[in-house]
Enzyme design. Structure first.
Site, PDB file in Angstrom:
ATOM      1  N   ASP A 138      69.528 127.574  39.169  1.00 45.74           N
ATOM      2  CA  ASP A 138      68.658 128.396  38.322  1.00 45.74           C
ATOM      3  C   ASP A 138      67.210 128.434  38.785  1.00 45.74           C
ATOM      4  O   ASP A 138      66.335 128.949  38.081  1.00 45.74           O
ATOM      5  CB  ASP A 138      68.698 127.859  36.880  1.00 45.74           C
ATOM      6  CG  ASP A 138      70.059 128.104  36.242  1.00 45.74           C
ATOM      7  OD1 ASP A 138      70.800 128.965  36.757  1.00 45.74           O
ATOM      8  OD2 ASP A 138      70.375 127.433  35.245  1.00 45.74           O
TER       9      ASP A 138
ATOM     10  N   HIS B 163      55.174 124.019  65.768  1.00 46.20           N
ATOM     11  CA  HIS B 163      55.351 124.352  64.347  1.00 46.20           C
ATOM     12  C   HIS B 163      55.971 123.185  63.588  1.00 46.20           C
ATOM     13  O   HIS B 163      56.905 123.353  62.807  1.00 46.20           O
ATOM     14  CB  HIS B 163      56.190 125.634  64.187  1.00 46.20           C
ATOM     15  CG  HIS B 163      55.452 126.858  64.620  1.00 46.20           C
ATOM     16  ND1 HIS B 163      56.069 128.035  64.945  1.00 46.20           N
ATOM     17  CD2 HIS B 163      54.121 127.075  64.795  1.00 46.20           C
ATOM     18  CE1 HIS B 163      55.154 128.933  65.289  1.00 46.20           C
ATOM     19  NE2 HIS B 163      53.964 128.372  65.212  1.00 46.20           N
TER      20      HIS B 163
ATOM     21  N   ASP C  31      47.129 122.129  61.025  1.00 45.98           N
ATOM     22  CA  ASP C  31      47.066 123.589  61.024  1.00 45.98           C
ATOM     23  C   ASP C  31      47.398 124.018  59.605  1.00 45.98           C
ATOM     24  O   ASP C  31      48.556 123.939  59.189  1.00 45.98           O
ATOM     25  CB  ASP C  31      48.084 124.133  62.037  1.00 45.98           C
ATOM     26  CG  ASP C  31      48.029 125.646  62.179  1.00 45.98           C
ATOM     27  OD1 ASP C  31      47.456 126.317  61.305  1.00 45.98           O
ATOM     28  OD2 ASP C  31      48.601 126.158  63.173  1.00 45.98           O
TER      29      ASP C  31
ATOM     30  N   ASP D 118      43.831 130.753  58.455  1.00 44.19           N
ATOM     31  CA  ASP D 118      44.694 130.030  59.399  1.00 44.19           C
ATOM     32  C   ASP D 118      43.776 129.197  60.296  1.00 44.19           C
ATOM     33  O   ASP D 118      43.168 129.733  61.224  1.00 44.19           O
ATOM     34  CB  ASP D 118      45.500 131.066  60.199  1.00 44.19           C
ATOM     35  CG  ASP D 118      46.468 130.433  61.183  1.00 44.19           C
ATOM     36  OD1 ASP D 118      46.626 129.194  61.166  1.00 44.19           O
ATOM     37  OD2 ASP D 118      47.078 131.190  61.972  1.00 44.19           O
TER      38      ASP D 118
ATOM     39  N   HIS E 207      51.542 129.025  74.125  1.00 49.96           N
ATOM     40  CA  HIS E 207      51.515 130.141  73.171  1.00 49.96           C
ATOM     41  C   HIS E 207      50.330 131.049  73.463  1.00 49.96           C
ATOM     42  O   HIS E 207      49.517 130.770  74.338  1.00 49.96           O
ATOM     43  CB  HIS E 207      51.482 129.622  71.731  1.00 49.96           C
ATOM     44  CG  HIS E 207      50.330 128.701  71.417  1.00 49.96           C
ATOM     45  ND1 HIS E 207      49.049 129.153  71.194  1.00 49.96           N
ATOM     46  CD2 HIS E 207      50.268 127.350  71.289  1.00 49.96           C
ATOM     47  CE1 HIS E 207      48.257 128.131  70.926  1.00 49.96           C
ATOM     48  NE2 HIS E 207      48.963 127.021  70.995  1.00 49.96           N
TER      49      HIS E 207
ATOM     50  N   HIS F 225      46.357 135.963  67.070  1.00 52.60           N
ATOM     51  CA  HIS F 225      47.128 137.040  66.434  1.00 52.60           C
ATOM     52  C   HIS F 225      46.230 137.689  65.392  1.00 52.60           C
ATOM     53  O   HIS F 225      45.244 137.089  64.946  1.00 52.60           O
ATOM     54  CB  HIS F 225      48.392 136.467  65.782  1.00 52.60           C
ATOM     55  CG  HIS F 225      48.145 135.231  64.954  1.00 52.60           C
ATOM     56  ND1 HIS F 225      47.687 135.289  63.670  1.00 52.60           N
ATOM     57  CD2 HIS F 225      48.247 133.908  65.253  1.00 52.60           C
ATOM     58  CE1 HIS F 225      47.549 134.055  63.199  1.00 52.60           C
ATOM     59  NE2 HIS F 225      47.858 133.185  64.145  1.00 52.60           N
TER      60      HIS F 225
ATOM     61  N   HIS G 251      50.424 136.148  60.287  1.00 54.20           N
ATOM     62  CA  HIS G 251      50.600 136.912  61.535  1.00 54.20           C
ATOM     63  C   HIS G 251      50.624 138.369  61.089  1.00 54.20           C
ATOM     64  O   HIS G 251      51.667 138.900  60.734  1.00 54.20           O
ATOM     65  CB  HIS G 251      51.899 136.541  62.246  1.00 54.20           C
ATOM     66  CG  HIS G 251      51.862 135.145  62.808  1.00 54.20           C
ATOM     67  ND1 HIS G 251      52.928 134.561  63.438  1.00 54.20           N
ATOM     68  CD2 HIS G 251      50.873 134.211  62.855  1.00 54.20           C
ATOM     69  CE1 HIS G 251      52.601 133.338  63.827  1.00 54.20           C
ATOM     70  NE2 HIS G 251      51.363 133.097  63.482  1.00 54.20           N
TER      71      HIS G 251
ATOM     72  N   GLU H 207      42.917 130.522  69.016  1.00 53.17           N
ATOM     73  CA  GLU H 207      43.542 129.215  68.846  1.00 53.17           C
ATOM     74  C   GLU H 207      44.172 128.647  70.116  1.00 53.17           C
ATOM     75  O   GLU H 207      45.375 128.405  70.167  1.00 53.17           O
ATOM     76  CB  GLU H 207      44.597 129.288  67.753  1.00 53.17           C
ATOM     77  CG  GLU H 207      45.596 130.437  67.884  1.00 53.17           C
ATOM     78  CD  GLU H 207      46.674 130.375  66.796  1.00 53.17           C
ATOM     79  OE1 GLU H 207      47.285 129.306  66.652  1.00 53.17           O
ATOM     80  OE2 GLU H 207      46.896 131.384  66.119  1.00 53.17           O
TER      81      GLU H 207
ATOM     82  N   TYR I 254      49.089 120.724  74.920  1.00 54.51           N
ATOM     83  CA  TYR I 254      50.113 119.858  74.318  1.00 54.51           C
ATOM     84  C   TYR I 254      50.771 119.045  75.430  1.00 54.51           C
ATOM     85  O   TYR I 254      51.402 119.617  76.319  1.00 54.51           O
ATOM     86  CB  TYR I 254      51.144 120.712  73.582  1.00 54.51           C
ATOM     87  CG  TYR I 254      50.485 121.724  72.661  1.00 54.51           C
ATOM     88  CD1 TYR I 254      50.102 121.364  71.376  1.00 54.51           C
ATOM     89  CD2 TYR I 254      50.199 123.011  73.117  1.00 54.51           C
ATOM     90  CE1 TYR I 254      49.457 122.277  70.550  1.00 54.51           C
ATOM     91  CE2 TYR I 254      49.558 123.931  72.303  1.00 54.51           C
ATOM     92  CZ  TYR I 254      49.183 123.569  71.015  1.00 54.51           C
ATOM     93  OH  TYR I 254      48.541 124.472  70.217  1.00 54.51           O
TER      94      TYR I 254
ATOM     95  N   ARG J 182      44.980 121.588  69.167  1.00 58.10           N
ATOM     96  CA  ARG J 182      44.763 123.026  68.974  1.00 58.10           C
ATOM     97  C   ARG J 182      43.505 123.154  68.131  1.00 58.10           C
ATOM     98  O   ARG J 182      43.267 122.344  67.233  1.00 58.10           O
ATOM     99  CB  ARG J 182      45.960 123.675  68.278  1.00 58.10           C
ATOM    100  CG  ARG J 182      45.766 125.155  67.980  1.00 58.10           C
ATOM    101  CD  ARG J 182      47.079 125.909  67.698  1.00 58.10           C
ATOM    102  NE  ARG J 182      47.771 125.507  66.482  1.00 58.10           N
ATOM    103  CZ  ARG J 182      48.881 124.776  66.454  1.00 58.10           C
ATOM    104  NH1 ARG J 182      49.436 124.357  67.574  1.00 58.10           N
ATOM    105  NH2 ARG J 182      49.442 124.457  65.308  1.00 58.10           N
TER     106      ARG J 182
ATOM    107  N   GLU K 238      41.612 126.192  66.034  1.00 53.22           N
ATOM    108  CA  GLU K 238      41.883 127.570  65.605  1.00 53.22           C
ATOM    109  C   GLU K 238      40.887 128.036  64.548  1.00 53.22           C
ATOM    110  O   GLU K 238      40.671 127.361  63.545  1.00 53.22           O
ATOM    111  CB  GLU K 238      43.305 127.653  65.026  1.00 53.22           C
ATOM    112  CG  GLU K 238      43.625 129.000  64.389  1.00 53.22           C
ATOM    113  CD  GLU K 238      45.080 129.135  63.973  1.00 53.22           C
ATOM    114  OE1 GLU K 238      45.697 128.121  63.607  1.00 53.22           O
ATOM    115  OE2 GLU K 238      45.593 130.273  64.030  1.00 53.22           O
TER     116      GLU K 238
HETATM  117  N1  GLY Z   1      49.746 128.603  61.632  1.00 51.00           N
HETATM  118  C1  GLY Z   1      50.450 129.527  62.415  1.00 51.00           C
HETATM  119  C2  GLY Z   1      49.657 129.972  63.546  1.00 51.00           C
HETATM  120  O1  GLY Z   1      48.704 129.339  63.912  1.00 51.00           O
HETATM  121  O2  GLY Z   1      49.891 130.996  64.099  1.00 51.00           O
HETATM  122 MN    MN Z   2      47.410 131.143  64.009  1.00 51.87          MN
HETATM  123 MN    MN Z   3      47.552 128.134  62.644  1.00 54.11          MN
END
Ligand code: GLY
Ligand code: MN
Ligand code: MN
Length: 424
Positions: free
Chosen positions: A23, A227, A244, A255, A334, A338, A345, A368, A372, A390, A392
């Protein structure tokens, strides 16, 4: 409506409610396209836009008021609210869609509707069109074109208005406060989820009811998982922490990633790697200028990181070759950013006519870069093991350059160490 034209009709449903278990439902979040157009926050709603319809161009199908349901499940705006609060020209109960919508579609050549998003709704839309097709011999016009609204709508969403920027600035401000709070609170021996709790606390204390995405709190080796969201581990004395996390404020995301030492003091290797990522990030941010292309910040970050990795002995070889062969992706795998907006995103094309898109005022993107270096990586000297970094920020393109919306989150080594020392 000017864009789709008067021979068209647009149908935009909000998100469905999903069951978590028995539920219990997952928290409802309106569909971003729908919410952008309507600001209507309740589930079970569909906006229908009919340019030049004499009786009103914007129709909202939604839940009607219902005393008993509202006692159990919460208040509803009802049909009156749809008109008075949300500015619809006409409002009908959602249950009546099947009776009403075919008549609204009739006479239009084109339906703007995003097929393939929700199978059940796709079938309903096709059913309505088939009902009209069955009547063409009586002279009615049935649409023969389905077009996605994305092309128009997502381009609109890419350019943020003043009001949207205000909300994004606030989202980023709240998140920056959360990063500060965590830096102050952090000490070795705590668990990652305890830091996540601090983030959520700060978000909600400032009216951001949700995180824009699951917070990543990665200590040590976990900082090298891009992630990572388990957030279960205990934090060790020598760990770096990669956090993050960003709040969502009135439907707009932030973000932000910050990386800092659990004990408040960067070791030599941590410091060297951090300085490099920061240098790459600052250089990439400088590339956020109207007239530059989408890829310029990324290209810059890649060059700075590659040069730095060679300098530090993390990579070996000729810089141009390492870039051409994408050898840097071993440690930076990466993209540098974005679009960000209602979706973390966000929507909006990155290329136009096969060329990277030009940056224009009102666009907001993340910058960002990261590095790593998991333990055991072949050829990687041990001193770098489990350093995951990272940095960002959310960056607005302005008329003359850029504005870092997330600038309140401490970023230099001095700022971070000073804040954490103060905390201890
Ligand atoms: N937190 C997801 C990214 O940095 O794209
Ligand atoms: Mn991001
Ligand atoms: Mn992020």
């Amino acid at each position: 409506m000017d864009m789709i034209g008067s021979d068209s009709i647009a149908i935009i449903p909000t998100s469905s409610v999903y069951i978590r278990n028995r539920d219990v439902e997952f928290p409802f979040r309106p569909d971003s396209d729908f919410f952008y157009l309507t600001a209507y926050p309740e589930p079970e709603a569909v906006a229908v836009l009919i340019p030049d319809r004499a009786d009103g161009e914007y129709i909202l199908f939604c839940r009607d008021s219902d005393e008993e349901m509202e006692t159990w499940h919460g208040r509803r705006a009802g049909l009156n609210g749809a008109l008075e609060i949300y500015g619809a020209d006409d409002a009908f109960p959602i249950e009546d869609m099947d009776d009403i919508v075919p008549g609204l579609i009739e006479g239009h050549d084109r339906i703007f509707y995003n097929m393939g998003h929700d199978q059940n709704f796709d079938h309903r839309v096709l059913g309505w069109v088939n009902q009209i097709r069955d009547k063409v011999r009586t002279g009615v016009v049935a649409p023969d074109e389905f077009i996605s609204l994305n092309h128009f709508l997502h381009d609109m969403r890419l350019y943020k208005s003043r009001h949207e920027i205000k909300l994004m600035r606030q989202a980023a401000k709240i998140s920056a406060g959360a990063h500060k709070r965590v830096m102050t609170y952090c000490k070795p021996g705590l668990h990652e989820y305890q830091l996540e709790a601090e983030l959520v606390h700060e978000f909600m204390m400032h009216g951001a009811y949700a995180a824009a995405y699951p917070s990543i709190v990665g200590s040590g080796a976990n900082g090298c998982i891009l992630h990572y969201t388990e957030n279960r581990d205990q934090i060790d004395e020598d760990d770096l922490l990669l956090i993050d996390a960003g709040s969502e404020y009135h439907g707009y995301a932030s973000d932000i990633t910050r990386t800092f030492p659990a004990n408040g003091k960067f070791s030599t290797a941590q410091r060297q790697a951090y300085e490099l990522v920061l240098k790459a990030q600052l250089a990439a941010i400088e590339q956020v200028q109207p007239g530059n292309h989408w890829n310029d910040p990324h290209d810059t970050a890649v060059r700075v990181l590659t040069e730095g990795m060679v300098e530090l002995g993390i990579l070996k070889g000729d810089i141009d070759e390492l870039i051409k062969d994408q050898v840097y992706t071993k440690y930076f795998m990466h993209r540098t950013g974005h679009w960000i907006g209602m979706d973390v995103h966000d929507v909006g094309d990155y290329k136009v006519d096969n060329e990277w898109r030009m940056l224009e005022p009102g666009m907001v993107l993340t910058i960002e870069p990261g590095l790593y270096m998991p333990a055991g990586t072949k050829g990687l000297p041990k001193k770098w093991w489990n350093i995951g970094i990272r940095i960002e920020d959310d960056v607005l393109v302005t008329k003359n350059g850029y504005d870092v919306l997330s600038k309140d989150a401490p970023k230099t080594i001095d700022e971070i160490e000073a804040l954490m020392k103060h905390a201890a």
